[in-house]
Design a protein around this motif. Structure first.
Motif, PDB file in Angstrom:
ATOM      1  N   TRP A   1       0.834  -1.205   0.000  1.00  0.00           N
ATOM      2  CA  TRP A   1       0.000   0.000   0.000  1.00  0.00           C
ATOM      3  C   TRP A   1       0.872   1.260   0.000  1.00  0.00           C
ATOM      4  O   TRP A   1       0.721   2.134  -0.841  1.00  0.00           O
ATOM      5  N   ASN A   2       1.795   1.344   0.943  1.00  0.00           N
ATOM      6  CA  ASN A   2       2.650   2.531   1.028  1.00  0.00           C
ATOM      7  C   ASN A   2       3.638   2.616  -0.124  1.00  0.00           C
ATOM      8  O   ASN A   2       3.924   3.708  -0.616  1.00  0.00           O
TER       9      ASN A   2
ATOM     10  N   SER B   1       1.721   3.834  -3.082  1.00  0.00           N
ATOM     11  CA  SER B   1       1.404   5.243  -2.867  1.00  0.00           C
ATOM     12  C   SER B   1       2.614   6.127  -3.176  1.00  0.00           C
ATOM     13  O   SER B   1       2.494   7.164  -3.840  1.00  0.00           O
TER      14      SER B   1
ATOM     15  N   LEU C   1      -4.893   5.101  -6.259  1.00  0.00           N
ATOM     16  CA  LEU C   1      -4.513   3.993  -5.390  1.00  0.00           C
ATOM     17  C   LEU C   1      -5.714   3.107  -5.067  1.00  0.00           C
ATOM     18  O   LEU C   1      -5.619   1.877  -5.111  1.00  0.00           O
ATOM     19  N   ASN C   2      -6.854   3.710  -4.770  1.00  0.00           N
ATOM     20  CA  ASN C   2      -8.050   2.908  -4.485  1.00  0.00           C
ATOM     21  C   ASN C   2      -8.543   2.173  -5.725  1.00  0.00           C
ATOM     22  O   ASN C   2      -9.032   1.044  -5.628  1.00  0.00           O
TER      23      ASN C   2
ATOM     24  N   ARG D   1      -6.262  -0.744  -6.115  1.00  0.00           N
ATOM     25  CA  ARG D   1      -6.606  -1.732  -5.089  1.00  0.00           C
ATOM     26  C   ARG D   1      -7.824  -2.542  -5.520  1.00  0.00           C
ATOM     27  O   ARG D   1      -7.838  -3.768  -5.416  1.00  0.00           O
TER      28      ARG D   1
ATOM     29  N   ASP E   1      -5.749  -8.055  -1.861  1.00  0.00           N
ATOM     30  CA  ASP E   1      -5.934  -6.704  -1.344  1.00  0.00           C
ATOM     31  C   ASP E   1      -4.562  -6.132  -0.995  1.00  0.00           C
ATOM     32  O   ASP E   1      -3.916  -6.609  -0.054  1.00  0.00           O
TER      33      ASP E   1
ATOM     34  N   ALA F   1      -3.746  -3.656   0.540  1.00  0.00           N
ATOM     35  CA  ALA F   1      -3.668  -3.007   1.852  1.00  0.00           C
ATOM     36  C   ALA F   1      -3.419  -4.008   2.978  1.00  0.00           C
ATOM     37  O   ALA F   1      -3.164  -3.612   4.104  1.00  0.00           O
TER      38      ALA F   1
END
Length: 176
Positions: free
Chosen positions: A68-69, A72, A86-87, A90, A101, A103
């Motif tokens: 995730w990071n 980003s 990003l979403n 995802r 996922d 995240a």
């Protein structure tokens, strides 16, 4: 099908190491070295229940803490802001065949369970994975990072003093 930011690839690392053991015997001695996503995959793999005991060490070069990071950071903070891209990424990853996922997987959660010796490398001028991620991984592994932080701080202070000295020399030259 997808690049899994180390999460999906962890099973490949386990399979490769198991293949080496099956091919060469129980006396095999393996060192796994990964860079970037490969280092992240190696760390995730080492936490798997079926990770071969014949792996004697892992060299983690520029692993990131989580997808995730890392995603980003790669999407940027300037004109190309991470959100909503990003979403959307995802969502696409979750719905894809063999998706997941982004995240959820986090190296910091699995590193404490790793029993294989780790050598953690992180470049201080790495443009892809920031050095602080290496420090977080080292802390999660139980390392005392105070000497690393002290060395980084000393280097920054020395660089600042060199810059001040250079600026003072330029100003003195102008005044003369």
């Amino acid at each position: 099908t997808w690049t899994g930011s180390g999460w999906l690839e962890r099973r490949d690392v386990v399979a490769w190491c198991s293949w080496i053991v099956a091919r060469t015997g129980e006396d095999a001695q393996i060192i796994v070295h990964g860079q970037g996503m490969g280092a992240t995959a190696a760390l995730f793999a080492a936490a798997e229940a079926d990770f071969p005991a014949q792996v004697r060490a892992i060299i983690s070069d520029s692993a990131y803490t989580d997808a995730w990071n890392e995603t980003s950071l790669r999407l940027g903070t300037g004109f190309a802001k991470p959100q909503p891209t990003l979403n959307l990424y995802r969502y696409a990853m979750e719905k894809a065949k063999d998706g997941y996922d982004i995240a959820v997987p986090n190296v910091l959660q699995v590193v404490p369970s790793i029993t294989t010796p780790l050598f953690i490398l992180q470049g201080e001028e790495d443009n892809a994975t920031p050095p602080y991620m290496g420090m977080y991984i080292a802390m999660a592994a139980g390392c005392d990072i105070s000497s690393i932080v002290d060395a980084v701080a000393a280097k920054e202070v020395m660089a600042y003093l060199a810059k001040v000295k250079e600026e003072a020399a330029i100003e003195a030259e102008k005044a003369a």
